[in-house]
Design a protein around this motif. Sequence first.
Motif, mmCIF file in Angstrom:
data_model
loop_
_atom_site.group_PDB
_atom_site.id
_atom_site.type_symbol
_atom_site.label_atom_id
_atom_site.label_comp_id
_atom_site.label_asym_id
_atom_site.label_seq_id
_atom_site.Cartn_x
_atom_site.Cartn_y
_atom_site.Cartn_z
ATOM 1 N N ALA A 196 25.927 34.077 -12.956
ATOM 2 C CA ALA A 196 24.960 34.122 -14.055
ATOM 3 C C ALA A 196 24.074 32.891 -14.085
ATOM 4 O O ALA A 196 23.145 32.818 -14.890
ATOM 5 C CB ALA A 196 25.690 34.244 -15.393
ATOM 6 N N SER A 197 24.339 31.907 -13.223
ATOM 7 C CA SER A 197 23.557 30.671 -13.246
ATOM 8 C C SER A 197 22.103 30.959 -12.896
ATOM 9 O O SER A 197 21.772 31.930 -12.199
ATOM 10 C CB SER A 197 24.123 29.669 -12.241
ATOM 11 O OG SER A 197 25.474 29.395 -12.526
ATOM 12 N N ASP A 198 21.225 30.096 -13.356
ATOM 13 C CA ASP A 198 19.820 30.215 -13.001
ATOM 14 C C ASP A 198 19.633 29.888 -11.529
ATOM 15 O O ASP A 198 20.403 29.140 -10.929
ATOM 16 C CB ASP A 198 18.968 29.246 -13.828
ATOM 17 C CG ASP A 198 18.906 29.663 -15.295
ATOM 18 O OD1 ASP A 198 19.060 30.877 -15.556
ATOM 19 O OD2 ASP A 198 18.717 28.786 -16.153
ATOM 20 N N ASN A 199 18.585 30.436 -10.953
ATOM 21 C CA ASN A 199 18.236 30.160 -9.573
ATOM 22 C C ASN A 199 17.848 28.685 -9.439
ATOM 23 O O ASN A 199 16.840 28.260 -9.988
ATOM 24 C CB ASN A 199 17.070 31.070 -9.181
ATOM 25 C CG ASN A 199 16.507 30.732 -7.808
ATOM 26 O OD1 ASN A 199 17.048 29.888 -7.100
ATOM 27 N ND2 ASN A 199 15.427 31.391 -7.446
ATOM 28 N N PRO A 200 18.629 27.881 -8.725
ATOM 29 C CA PRO A 200 18.322 26.455 -8.652
ATOM 30 C C PRO A 200 17.090 26.149 -7.817
ATOM 31 O O PRO A 200 16.568 25.053 -7.869
ATOM 32 C CB PRO A 200 19.585 25.862 -8.008
ATOM 33 C CG PRO A 200 20.158 26.983 -7.212
ATOM 34 C CD PRO A 200 19.834 28.232 -7.983
ATOM 35 N N ARG A 239 22.890 39.659 -15.540
ATOM 36 C CA ARG A 239 24.079 40.238 -16.200
ATOM 37 C C ARG A 239 25.138 40.546 -15.133
ATOM 38 O O ARG A 239 25.365 41.704 -14.779
ATOM 39 C CB ARG A 239 23.714 41.510 -16.974
ATOM 40 C CG ARG A 239 22.845 41.249 -18.192
ATOM 41 C CD ARG A 239 22.476 42.548 -18.900
ATOM 42 N NE ARG A 239 21.788 42.282 -20.140
ATOM 43 C CZ ARG A 239 20.480 41.999 -20.230
ATOM 44 N NH1 ARG A 239 19.740 41.956 -19.119
ATOM 45 N NH2 ARG A 239 19.924 41.747 -21.395
ATOM 46 N N PRO A 240 25.813 39.523 -14.606
ATOM 47 C CA PRO A 240 26.752 39.757 -13.499
ATOM 48 C C PRO A 240 27.904 40.681 -13.858
ATOM 49 O O PRO A 240 28.368 41.452 -13.010
ATOM 50 C CB PRO A 240 27.246 38.348 -13.150
ATOM 51 C CG PRO A 240 26.938 37.513 -14.340
ATOM 52 C CD PRO A 240 25.724 38.096 -14.960
ATOM 53 N N LYS A 241 28.393 40.625 -15.088
ATOM 54 C CA LYS A 241 29.519 41.472 -15.467
ATOM 55 C C LYS A 241 29.133 42.935 -15.630
ATOM 56 O O LYS A 241 30.004 43.799 -15.717
ATOM 57 C CB LYS A 241 30.145 40.951 -16.765
ATOM 58 C CG LYS A 241 30.803 39.583 -16.616
ATOM 59 C CD LYS A 241 31.469 39.143 -17.902
ATOM 60 C CE LYS A 241 32.136 37.779 -17.738
ATOM 61 N NZ LYS A 241 32.782 37.328 -18.999
ATOM 62 N N ALA A 242 27.843 43.207 -15.677
ATOM 63 C CA ALA A 242 27.386 44.584 -15.859
ATOM 64 C C ALA A 242 27.156 45.306 -14.534
ATOM 65 O O ALA A 242 26.827 46.501 -14.535
ATOM 66 C CB ALA A 242 26.093 44.596 -16.680
ATOM 67 N N VAL A 243 27.321 44.605 -13.411
ATOM 68 C CA VAL A 243 27.110 45.233 -12.102
ATOM 69 C C VAL A 243 28.266 46.187 -11.827
ATOM 70 O O VAL A 243 29.426 45.778 -11.747
ATOM 71 C CB VAL A 243 27.003 44.178 -10.987
ATOM 72 C CG1 VAL A 243 26.811 44.863 -9.639
ATOM 73 C CG2 VAL A 243 25.865 43.215 -11.270
ATOM 74 N N ALA A 279 19.477 48.555 -10.038
ATOM 75 C CA ALA A 279 20.822 48.561 -10.619
ATOM 76 C C ALA A 279 20.816 49.337 -11.931
ATOM 77 O O ALA A 279 19.849 49.267 -12.704
ATOM 78 C CB ALA A 279 21.284 47.132 -10.869
ATOM 79 N N PRO A 280 21.872 50.116 -12.207
ATOM 80 C CA PRO A 280 21.951 50.832 -13.497
ATOM 81 C C PRO A 280 21.883 49.842 -14.656
ATOM 82 O O PRO A 280 22.383 48.720 -14.570
ATOM 83 C CB PRO A 280 23.323 51.522 -13.433
ATOM 84 C CG PRO A 280 23.650 51.593 -11.969
ATOM 85 C CD PRO A 280 23.032 50.389 -11.346
ATOM 86 N N SER A 281 21.261 50.264 -15.745
ATOM 87 C CA SER A 281 21.085 49.379 -16.895
ATOM 88 C C SER A 281 22.415 49.149 -17.607
ATOM 89 O O SER A 281 23.359 49.918 -17.471
ATOM 90 C CB SER A 281 20.076 49.977 -17.870
ATOM 91 O OG SER A 281 20.573 51.204 -18.401
ATOM 92 N N ASP A 282 22.429 48.085 -18.384
ATOM 93 C CA ASP A 282 23.587 47.723 -19.187
ATOM 94 C C ASP A 282 23.290 48.102 -20.637
ATOM 95 O O ASP A 282 22.719 47.305 -21.385
ATOM 96 C CB ASP A 282 23.859 46.225 -19.046
ATOM 97 C CG ASP A 282 25.032 45.766 -19.904
ATOM 98 O OD1 ASP A 282 25.884 46.603 -20.245
ATOM 99 O OD2 ASP A 282 25.091 44.556 -20.221
#
Length: 486
Positions: A455-459, A422-426, A393-396
């Motif tokens: 953005a939640s952590d992997n449960p 960084r979900p909003k940066a996708v 994915a392109p960097s933020d």
Amino acid sequence: MSGRSGRLPIVAIVGRPNVGKSTLFNRLIGERKAIVGDRPGVTIDRLETEWLLRDGGKHRYVTLVDTGGIGLSAAPLQVDGTSGPIDLQSAIDLQVEAALEVADVVLMLTDGSTGVSPLDEMIAERLRRRQAPLLLVVNKAENPDTAHDFHSLGLGEPLPVSALHNQGLHRLREVLAATLPPEDEMEEGGEKPLARLAVIGRPNAGKSTLINTWLGRERMVVSPKPGTTRDAVDVDLDYKDPQGEGIVRLIDTAGQRRHSRINDAIEFIARVKAQQAFARADAAIMLIDGEAGISDQDMRLMTLAHEKGCALLVAVNKVDLLSDTAWKLLAERLDFRMRGLPDVPLLRISAKIGKGTHGLLRQAVSAARRNQSTFTTGELNRWLEDAQERQPAPSDNGAVVRMKYCTQVSSSPPVIRIFCNRPKAVRSAYLKYLEREFRVCFRMTGVPVRLLFDASDNPYADKSDGNRKESSGEGRGPRRGDKRYR
């Protein structure tokens, strides 16, 4: 895991002109979708939208309909065979009849600032005769005491609100939620079908003829006159193939006219019910008249079916009337117009003589099954890791954007939740890349894919050895050389 099991309840707003129907519609859905004005008849196009009705900790999706413009168009209309501009009372009649035909609950809206009017009494009388589930809502009631006068309509306890000032809407939502039919009543009864197929298209494209060909009998009314089918009709077809046997539910929808030409209640009802059909179908077959070619309305229907989560196929009917040159030109045009849709299969048929119809049915059932697919978390995470390795994915602004983990939320259509730092940066381009890679990897031709970034952590991650797993490459995803990519 959730999927399609029934239709959404319909809530229709009716009332005389200028009582604030569109303002209430906009306020409830939380956006300015209906045109609002201070003169009667501003709402000419009917509006319907999927709305999440929240009641405390509970929520439920419904279809909210603003019927304000039925019969109030400035264009001359025909009512019962007569020509000329429609009068106000007849326009109200059309509005009420349309709402009663499609709605599970009717919201009758009145104006508390002007009091009860003769038109209010006329609408109330019509609603009482039909005994429709309804709520009497008094708008512009900044002073709630003004609602008391509306008891005279005999429609139960008035609910005072002010759509403009957002007053009383919490109580309205509570009462509406309690009035809706129970969710289990909206579920489909009987045997669960292998697939639900909606046949869509413009009037006279041959939809009913196609279904009759599959059924082997004249189940649907067929006429050369456009618009013969006025409702969405479900028909069950016994089906068997190497993957299993059962029933396939066929949903024949009314012909969809261009939105601006829907000038009467009948066409309005047809459009609302057709959209309900799209919402509960696993796959939609877009039937195009080969002689008429593709239109903007065809594209709007395909886009709507895709947005509603249907796998999509396009079948060009009446190909027996097309020369090879005409077919080649039409196919090229279709390919260009559909470039924004996900690898939609294109087939040639003649419903009248049965050419290609059984192959179309097999492909439609296969598309529906693809849309119903479920995947293990292992499969999904191998795909995600491999897709990122081929194209990160392109960097933020210099910060790394990394997809950590994914899991499936629902099917039909497949909804995949991706846990990301960084979900909003996708970026949208990378989202399209992931959607394309998903379809290639899992062979999801023509299926809409929904990717949600969280953005939640992997449960499920084992934080104690998470770094070891990432560095060792354990659970590597499939490669383009693997059979899944062939």
